[in-house]
Design a protein around this motif. Structure first.
Motif, PDB file in Angstrom:
ATOM      1  N   ALA A 111      38.972  49.826  40.827  1.00  0.00           N
ATOM      2  CA  ALA A 111      38.698  48.834  39.782  1.00  0.00           C
ATOM      3  C   ALA A 111      39.897  47.915  39.613  1.00  0.00           C
ATOM      4  O   ALA A 111      40.992  48.197  40.112  1.00  0.00           O
ATOM      5  CB  ALA A 111      38.379  49.520  38.461  1.00  0.00           C
ATOM      6  N   VAL A 112      39.677  46.808  38.903  1.00  0.00           N
ATOM      7  CA  VAL A 112      40.760  45.853  38.639  1.00  0.00           C
ATOM      8  C   VAL A 112      41.746  46.430  37.629  1.00  0.00           C
ATOM      9  O   VAL A 112      42.956  46.291  37.760  1.00  0.00           O
ATOM     10  CB  VAL A 112      40.192  44.507  38.142  1.00  0.00           C
ATOM     11  CG1 VAL A 112      41.305  43.540  37.738  1.00  0.00           C
ATOM     12  CG2 VAL A 112      39.303  43.875  39.215  1.00  0.00           C
ATOM     13  N   LYS A 113      41.220  47.124  36.604  1.00  0.00           N
ATOM     14  CA  LYS A 113      42.087  47.679  35.559  1.00  0.00           C
ATOM     15  C   LYS A 113      41.631  49.091  35.193  1.00  0.00           C
ATOM     16  O   LYS A 113      40.426  49.372  35.152  1.00  0.00           O
ATOM     17  CB  LYS A 113      42.045  46.799  34.303  1.00  0.00           C
ATOM     18  CG  LYS A 113      42.634  45.408  34.504  1.00  0.00           C
ATOM     19  CD  LYS A 113      42.486  44.541  33.269  1.00  0.00           C
ATOM     20  CE  LYS A 113      42.992  43.126  33.535  1.00  0.00           C
ATOM     21  NZ  LYS A 113      42.785  42.229  32.390  1.00  0.00           N
ATOM     22  N   LEU A 247      34.871  46.792  38.098  1.00  0.00           N
ATOM     23  CA  LEU A 247      34.605  47.741  39.184  1.00  0.00           C
ATOM     24  C   LEU A 247      34.621  46.969  40.505  1.00  0.00           C
ATOM     25  O   LEU A 247      33.906  45.974  40.649  1.00  0.00           O
ATOM     26  CB  LEU A 247      33.254  48.426  38.959  1.00  0.00           C
ATOM     27  CG  LEU A 247      32.935  49.638  39.826  1.00  0.00           C
ATOM     28  CD1 LEU A 247      33.892  50.785  39.515  1.00  0.00           C
ATOM     29  CD2 LEU A 247      31.494  50.080  39.617  1.00  0.00           C
ATOM     30  N   SER A 248      35.457  47.412  41.455  1.00  0.00           N
ATOM     31  CA  SER A 248      35.662  46.604  42.656  1.00  0.00           C
ATOM     32  C   SER A 248      35.265  47.317  43.948  1.00  0.00           C
ATOM     33  O   SER A 248      35.722  46.985  45.029  1.00  0.00           O
ATOM     34  CB  SER A 248      37.128  46.166  42.744  1.00  0.00           C
ATOM     35  OG  SER A 248      37.967  47.295  42.721  1.00  0.00           O
ATOM     36  N   ALA A 257      29.811  47.180  42.873  1.00  0.00           N
ATOM     37  CA  ALA A 257      30.960  46.410  42.357  1.00  0.00           C
ATOM     38  C   ALA A 257      30.496  45.293  41.423  1.00  0.00           C
ATOM     39  O   ALA A 257      29.422  44.713  41.606  1.00  0.00           O
ATOM     40  CB  ALA A 257      31.744  45.830  43.521  1.00  0.00           C
ATOM     41  N   ASP A 258      31.330  44.990  40.424  1.00  0.00           N
ATOM     42  CA  ASP A 258      31.016  43.916  39.474  1.00  0.00           C
ATOM     43  C   ASP A 258      31.144  42.558  40.149  1.00  0.00           C
ATOM     44  O   ASP A 258      32.059  42.330  40.960  1.00  0.00           O
ATOM     45  CB  ASP A 258      31.980  43.962  38.273  1.00  0.00           C
ATOM     46  CG  ASP A 258      31.700  45.153  37.366  1.00  0.00           C
ATOM     47  OD1 ASP A 258      30.582  45.684  37.423  1.00  0.00           O
ATOM     48  OD2 ASP A 258      32.606  45.544  36.605  1.00  0.00           O
ATOM     49  N   LYS A 259      30.240  41.652  39.795  1.00  0.00           N
ATOM     50  CA  LYS A 259      30.288  40.283  40.312  1.00  0.00           C
ATOM     51  C   LYS A 259      30.829  39.340  39.242  1.00  0.00           C
ATOM     52  O   LYS A 259      30.567  39.524  38.051  1.00  0.00           O
ATOM     53  CB  LYS A 259      28.902  39.841  40.769  1.00  0.00           C
ATOM     54  CG  LYS A 259      28.411  40.597  41.996  1.00  0.00           C
ATOM     55  CD  LYS A 259      27.064  40.093  42.478  1.00  0.00           C
ATOM     56  CE  LYS A 259      26.633  40.832  43.753  1.00  0.00           C
ATOM     57  NZ  LYS A 259      25.330  40.350  44.241  1.00  0.00           N
ATOM     58  N   VAL A 260      31.572  38.338  39.683  1.00  0.00           N
ATOM     59  CA  VAL A 260      32.139  37.347  38.766  1.00  0.00           C
ATOM     60  C   VAL A 260      31.923  35.945  39.319  1.00  0.00           C
ATOM     61  O   VAL A 260      31.718  35.754  40.524  1.00  0.00           O
ATOM     62  CB  VAL A 260      33.648  37.570  38.519  1.00  0.00           C
ATOM     63  CG1 VAL A 260      33.896  38.881  37.797  1.00  0.00           C
ATOM     64  CG2 VAL A 260      34.438  37.499  39.818  1.00  0.00           C
ATOM     65  N   THR A 261      31.990  34.970  38.424  1.00  0.00           N
ATOM     66  CA  THR A 261      31.944  33.558  38.790  1.00  0.00           C
ATOM     67  C   THR A 261      33.290  32.942  38.439  1.00  0.00           C
ATOM     68  O   THR A 261      33.792  33.149  37.328  1.00  0.00           O
ATOM     69  CB  THR A 261      30.816  32.829  38.044  1.00  0.00           C
ATOM     70  OG1 THR A 261      29.566  33.433  38.389  1.00  0.00           O
ATOM     71  CG2 THR A 261      30.776  31.351  38.403  1.00  0.00           C
TER      72      THR A 261
END
Length: 399
Positions: A111-113, A247-248, A257-261
């Motif tokens: 994960a990122v954090k 979550l990566s 994994a989480d998606k982002v814009t």
């Protein structure tokens, strides 16, 4: 003078303090100090209201500039030199180079954090105060009650009214911390620290699949307990929970994994802040996959909400400032209960009306300064009713 009266339980007691009623000159002196504070608050409200209009316009202009220049990327897996230095839009799944670990509890996650949250079972003091007048003195009755609760911060029991029987440890044996992945990517693009900071949608991590890490640590639900009996904790016991954001990697228990814009400036394979002509900075990140239009609509909505929140804060600051400056009139008639209450109501109404009028005037001046064409148009529209009314009046007949 202090009087103590216990209620039969060591967790609650009442303290009564009394002091002589302040004289007229003493109260007048206190009011004078309040007037000075009121003047500072009053002047601060003008600054807050005026600069807020400039900030709102600058942000709106920057967003419009960004929308006109942004380039949606065809692929997030290849870096095109044609877009070097330009504002780009991309969406995709988060990836990190390696998992985040907490070796003390045998826990790791891609994960990122990863945030470790430590709470200690402690005494917490609550107080309720009432004031009343008796024999020409002002008496203050304060009820202190004590309860044991889980707290993330150390509660300093030295500040308690009665520390005996309610003493807390001065520090926690285990510290809270947040681990952040040093390299966060979307496809082939590396996110700047500012973009990584925006990934803050923390979710609690389930510990049901983990074993107890130490002999003196017991798992209960989604907590690790440093306690002999987690069901009946004692003051000083600790419980530890974990939270993750971004979550990566695909996880068998947590899902994909989480998606982002992201909307930011492309510099090589990095996504960094974009400086607009208006003097603002664009580096935008939202969870999920959003189109360019959806992202900028959300940003405009956020700017509008912030503008109105600061306008309300400016009005409230002005109201408080005027109330403090006019408090002296209340003090002058304090000896006459009926007159005092009427003056109090009148002063509140006066502060409300003046704060409302001056706030609107300051905002309108802000518009005149930052948006002169809009201010001129509104000014012309305000004349229309008068012109219409005059045109309906029949002309006087010549004698």
């Amino acid at each position: 003078l202090q009087q103590f009266s216990d209620t039969g339980s060591r967790k609650e007691h009442v303290k009564i303090t009394s002091e002589s009623k302040p004289g007229f000159l003493e109260r007048l002196s206190e009011t004078s100090g309040g007037m000075l504070m009121g003047l500072v608050t009053f002047l601060l409200s003008f600054y807050l209201l005026f600069t807020n209009e400039g900030r709102a316009l600058r942000t709106a202009k920057s967003l419009d500039e960004g929308l006109s220049l942004v380039i949606p990327l065809d692929s997030i897996h290849s870096v095109s030199q044609q877009n070097e230095g330009r504002l780009v839009h991309l969406a995709g799944a988060l990836t990190t180079s390696k998992p985040l670990f907490d070796p003390s509890y045998g826990l790791s996650i891609q994960a990122v954090k990863l945030k470790r949250n430590v709470e200690m079972y402690q005494w917490v003091e609550y107080e309720e105060s009432t004031e009343y007048e008796e024999n020409g003195e002002i008496k203050k009755e304060t009820k202190y009650s004590y309860n044991t609760e889980w707290k993330s911060e150390v509660v300093n029991s030295r500040n308690f009214d009665r520390e005996i029987g309610h003493k807390n440890p001065s520090a926690m044996a285990v510290e809270s911390f947040t681990a952040v992945s040093p390299n966060v990517q979307v496809g082939s693009f590396v996110l700047s620290k500012g973009l990584v900071d925006k990934i803050d949608d923390f979710k609690q991590l389930s510990l049901s699949n983990l074993e107890d890490p130490h002999a003196d640590v017991t798992r209960g639900g989604d907590y690790f307990y440093h306690s002999e009996n987690p069901r009946r904790p004692e003051v000083g016991d600790l419980r530890v929970s974990f939270f993750y954001a971004g979550l990566s990697g695909d996880d068998p228990y947590l899902g994909s994994a989480d998606k982002v814009t992201v909307i930011a400036r492309q510099r090589g394979d990095q996504l960094v802040p974009y400086h607009t002509k208006s003097g603002d900075v664009l580096q935008i990140l939202y969870p999920g996959e959003l189109s360019v239009e959806e992202v900028f609509q959300k940003e405009h909505e956020s700017n509008t909400m912030k503008t109105w929140a600061l306008r309300a804060a400016g009005w409230l600051t002005m109201f408080v400032g005027i109330s403090l400056m006019t408090r002296i009139f209340y003090t002058l008639v304090d000896w006459f209960p009926v007159v005092r209450d009427l003056v109090n109501i009148g002063l509140k109404a006066f502060a409300f009306c003046v704060a409302s009028s001056l706030s609107l005037l300051t905002i309108s001046i802000g518009w005149l300064f930052y948006r002169p064409l809009w201010a001129l148009l509104i000014g012309l529209l305000s004349v229309v009713p008068i012109v219409v009314a005059k045109s309906r009046v029949p002309p006087k007949k010549h004698q």
